[in-house]
Scaffold this active site. Structure first.
Site, PDB file in Angstrom:
ATOM      1  N   GLY A  25       5.828  48.188  27.802  1.00  0.00           N
ATOM      2  CA  GLY A  25       5.920  49.209  28.830  1.00  0.00           C
ATOM      3  C   GLY A  25       5.330  48.695  30.118  1.00  0.00           C
ATOM      4  O   GLY A  25       4.997  47.512  30.246  1.00  0.00           O
ATOM      5  N   GLY A  26       5.205  49.573  31.060  1.00  0.00           N
ATOM      6  CA  GLY A  26       4.712  49.156  32.361  1.00  0.00           C
ATOM      7  C   GLY A  26       3.266  48.721  32.348  1.00  0.00           C
ATOM      8  O   GLY A  26       2.831  47.998  33.239  1.00  0.00           O
ATOM      9  N   VAL A  30       2.881  45.854  23.015  1.00  0.00           N
ATOM     10  CA  VAL A  30       2.402  46.029  21.651  1.00  0.00           C
ATOM     11  C   VAL A  30       3.016  44.915  20.805  1.00  0.00           C
ATOM     12  O   VAL A  30       4.244  44.742  20.787  1.00  0.00           O
ATOM     13  CB  VAL A  30       2.783  47.405  21.077  1.00  0.00           C
ATOM     14  CG1 VAL A  30       2.274  47.529  19.644  1.00  0.00           C
ATOM     15  CG2 VAL A  30       2.201  48.517  21.938  1.00  0.00           C
ATOM     16  N   LYS A  44      -2.081  46.442  20.669  1.00  0.00           N
ATOM     17  CA  LYS A  44      -1.736  46.872  22.031  1.00  0.00           C
ATOM     18  C   LYS A  44      -2.588  46.079  23.014  1.00  0.00           C
ATOM     19  O   LYS A  44      -3.818  46.100  22.941  1.00  0.00           O
ATOM     20  CB  LYS A  44      -1.993  48.374  22.200  1.00  0.00           C
ATOM     21  CG  LYS A  44      -1.692  48.887  23.616  1.00  0.00           C
ATOM     22  CD  LYS A  44      -2.232  50.294  23.840  1.00  0.00           C
ATOM     23  CE  LYS A  44      -1.483  51.318  23.028  1.00  0.00           C
ATOM     24  NZ  LYS A  44      -1.897  52.710  23.402  1.00  0.00           N
ATOM     25  N   ASP A 138      -0.293  65.532  21.159  1.00  0.00           N
ATOM     26  CA  ASP A 138       1.074  64.999  21.254  1.00  0.00           C
ATOM     27  C   ASP A 138       1.665  64.784  19.858  1.00  0.00           C
ATOM     28  O   ASP A 138       2.163  63.707  19.543  1.00  0.00           O
ATOM     29  CB  ASP A 138       1.096  63.694  22.051  1.00  0.00           C
ATOM     30  CG  ASP A 138       2.493  63.355  22.581  1.00  0.00           C
ATOM     31  OD1 ASP A 138       3.328  64.274  22.677  1.00  0.00           O
ATOM     32  OD2 ASP A 138       2.731  62.178  22.902  1.00  0.00           O
TER      33      ASP A 138
END
Length: 743
Positions: A25-26, A30, A44, A138
């Site tokens: 991701g930005g 991972v 990560k 979440d």
């Protein structure tokens, strides 16, 4: 799915050898990593530019702290972290299964029974989150990974402590629309608490049962509005069949947090079709279980890993870099998985390469070409007993061959066309040392085939390198599921895989049940200390028992549990008449002591990993009567091995240990195929090329002193009969012979 590492990726982070990318991701990447002990982890790693932001680093440090607070079998645990490193990283246990969302998309909604089990286990995970003083915030299908032994709740990135001020700005909605509680949807931060996670759990379960979110789809604004104002849509075929579950779902989805059940109440209410603190191996439909295995195979069928140039350690690296040859990690595919219905004086001469010049090892120049068989083994580490046994068995076979007198075969050609040497490479049982040991043998042009390595951990590190060189690799003791998915071109498995060792367990229990109609259901304990080995053993055993009409009472325990009494007590209270343990010898010893203390004397079974002297030492009298399956024989108790046993005793000063006879057989198999493949042109003899020898070995059938060796010609897997049974009697392992294969 996993993706190959990029040239800019580090080779290792914090003691984890990086194998592949799991996602990017930005803010970071991972990775799939493996520790020196062989445990897989999701690592990560935060990019340096974000790590330079004090606020971001504070949030990451907080994520690590929060995740470490949670302890539950159904929440993925933190296994390591370095939030203050130049490139901060966080490692959690790796779960190769699909997310709940992926499983429902591919296989459709879950039946009510599976949803009940899912609800109870996730309620247990959330209970641990709440007991740690946290709110997850979440809970959604993408944050629940499925495994055969139960779900795993992941991602504590936006969790927060119930007594702390939110780090986000007022009025900001945190979480995933469609799975948020009304108080989250309206950004009423002070009201967000454990009851909010229960609402999200209700949304998740509704999705699992119907295949759609309870508040529909569309824009985020529309989802948030419907969450606050509309009734949930949970209609489905399951509702008429299970009104109790429907009432439970509606209670979880109550708009008022005070009306929602607590996680403790969920655990108390959903008793039917769920196990108190463990997960039944059959809690999911078979197509989903098969899908989990297929997903695991795809996740772990890694691309080749390029060698790492020394001196390029990235920030956060622990300095333990290696420069191994390329290798690939192989796993058993889902379809294949579920188709499975010493004398001290002698040792001084054995440790290094052959250097004798008496002609017994092929160094006599007048005898012809110097060809060699290699053995990569643990000769100095924790597994040295098995490694040395294989080395000695191989050496005896070569010495006997070299001692033969030349003669003629049926065609008039020589039946003794060459002499052989044995080349050894000691990897010490270390994943870090294994690539260098393999390289030593691969780069030796005289080595035509290799036995080993001793352990699955070291084998996984080097299978790809041997495969790339097309050097035949005959494994005698490594046999786990990480070996065959990608159809390696040079592997020849000279033993049944670990999955096959579970078949006689189910057969034996079926035979006992036929004799004793009152015998209770089998108890099955999976000990996560043994990681993939325990999962594979428990899964296959559970499947076969169910197919035999004897569904097990299964329990799963986290790694490194010291007190086995609670889980053993729970299993015995279920009225079990037999007990199967899936794990390593130390854990089996603890279980054996608890069973003995409870007066349980029914059948107690385990597979090969428990056939270890530590089991006898740690369990003492409690080990008596245990039955164990194995892929190796006791040569001293095998009539066909009598001559071998006598020769071994004369050569090495003691009886042959486990695996010595199998190594002897495997070398004699190689010798036979070398003789068949050797060509002679104008008196010059040349051996078969390495790739040609692989084909000869895979197509062969060989009647050895331990078993008949036969193989799948395409994949090199073992196709013969070779599972045996031992019983602990009078404080020792007693060989009983071939294990039962049919009820």
């Amino acid at each position: 799915m996993s993706e190959p590492l990029l040239p800019t990726d580090p080779a290792s982070i914090g003691g984890h050898r990086l194998l592949a990318r799991l996602g990017a991701g930005g803010m970071g990447v991972v990775y799939l990593g493996r520790t020196e002990a062989g445990a897989l982890a999701a690592v990560k790693v935060i990019q340096a530019e974000y790590a330079d932001d004090p606020g971001f680093r504070a949030r990451f440090r907080r994520e690590v702290d929060l995740a470490r607070r949670v302890s539950s079998p159904w929440a993925v645990p933190v296994t390591g972290a370095a939030p203050d490193a130049a490139e901060p990283w966080l490692a959690t246990a790796f779960v190769p299964g699909p997310s709940l969302g992926e499983a429902v998309t591919r296989h459709g909604p879950l039946p009510a029974r599976s949803a009940r089990a899912l609800a109870r286990m996730l309620a247990g995970a959330l209970g641990a989150v709440h007991q740690a003083g946290l709110v997850h915030r979440d809970v959604k299908p993408g944050n629940v990974l499925l495994a055969v032994d139960g779900p795993r709740l992941i991602d504590f990135g936006i969790a927060r402590a119930t007594d702390e001020t939110a780090l986000t700005s007022p009025g900001i909605v945190v979480g995933t629309p469609g799975y948020l509680a009304p108080e989250q949807a309206e950004a009423r931060g002070a009201e967000v608490g454990p009851a909010s996670d229960v609402f999200s759990l209700g949304c998740l379960l509704a999705y699992a049962l119907t295949g759609r979110p309870p508040f529909g789809g569309g824009s985020a604004d529309a989802l948030l509005y419907r969450t606050v104002h509309d009734d949930p849509d949970i209609d489905g075929a399951w509702g008429d069949d299970d009104p109790e579950l429907r009432r439970f779902l509606l209670a979880c989805l109550a708009k008022d947090p005070a009306e929602r059940p607590t996680t403790e109440r969920i655990g108390a209410e959903l008793v039917e079709d769920a196990v108190p603190a463990g997960a039944p191996a059959d809690w999911l439909p078979e197509d989903v279980v098969r899908g989990i295995a297929d997903h695991a195979a795809r996740m772990l069928a890694l691309p080749d890993i390029e060698p790492t140039v020394a001196g390029e350690a990235g920030a956060g690296d622990d300095g333990d870099r290696q420069s191994p040859s390329r290798r690939r990690l192989l796993v058993l595919s889902g379809a294949a998985l579920f188709a499975v219905a010493g004398g001290g004086g002698a040792w001084a001469v054995l440790r290094g390469d052959d250097s004798r010049t008496d002609g017994t090892d092929g160094t006599d120049e007048e005898s012809g070409p110097r060809w060699a068989i290699g053995i990569q083994a643990d000769l100095s580490g924790a597994g040295r007993a098995a490694g040395r046994a294989q080395e000695q068995g191989a050496r005896l076979a070569i010495e006997q061959y070299n001692a033969r007198k030349p003669g003629k075969d049926a065609t008039g050609g020589p039946d003794w066309p060459f002499r052989l040497a044995l080349r050894t490479a000691d990897d010490g049982g270390s994943a870090q040392r294994a690539p260098a040991a393999a390289k030593k043998l691969i780069e030796d042009p005289d080595v035509l085939a290799v036995l080993g390595p001793t352990t699955d951990t070291t084998a996984e590190q080097v299978v790809g390198a041997y495969d790339e060189s097309l050097l035949p690799l005959l494994t005698l003791s490594a046999g786990g599921m990480m070996m065959t998915s990608n159809k390696p071109r040079s592997l020849v498995l000279c033993r049944p895989g670990d999955a096959a060792l579970s078949v006689p367990i189910a057969v034996h229990l079926a035979q006992q049940a036929a004799k004793d109609k009152e015998m209770g259901r089998p108890g099955l304990l999976q000990d996560r200390t043994a990681q993939t080995y325990a999962w594979e053993s428990a899964t296959i055993t559970s499947l076969l028992l169910r197919q035999s009409g004897m569904p097990a009472y299964p329990r799963v325990i986290p790694a490194n549990v010291e007190d086995m009494k609670p889980v053993v007590t729970d299993i015995l209270k279920a009225g079990t008449g037999s007990f199967v343990y899936a794990g390593y010898a130390p854990g089996a010893a603890k279980v054996a002591r608890e069973l003995a203390a409870a007066g349980f004397d029914g059948p107690r079974l385990a597979s090969q990993a428990v056939l270890d002297p530590r089991f006898l030492e740690l369990a003492g009298d409690a080990a008596e009567g245990w039955l164990l399956t194995s892929s190796f024989v006791s040569a001293a108790d095998t009539p066909k091995a009598a001559d071998f046993s006598a020769a071994f005793r004369e050569r090495f000063g003691g009886p042959p240990p486990y695996y010595a006879a199998e190594a002897y057989d495997s070398v004699n198999l190689v010798i036979r195929e070398l003789v068949k493949g050797t060509k002679s042109v104008k008196g010059v003899r040349t051996p078969p090329k390495r790739a040609e020898l692989v084909g000869l070995l895979r197509r062969s059938t060989y009647a050895g002193i331990t078993k008949t060796y036969a193989f799948d010609a395409e994949e090199g897997t073992f196709a013969g009969q070779g599972v045996f049974l031992y019983e602990v009697k009078d404080g020792a392992f007693r060989f009983l012979g071939p294990a039962p294969t049919g009820a």
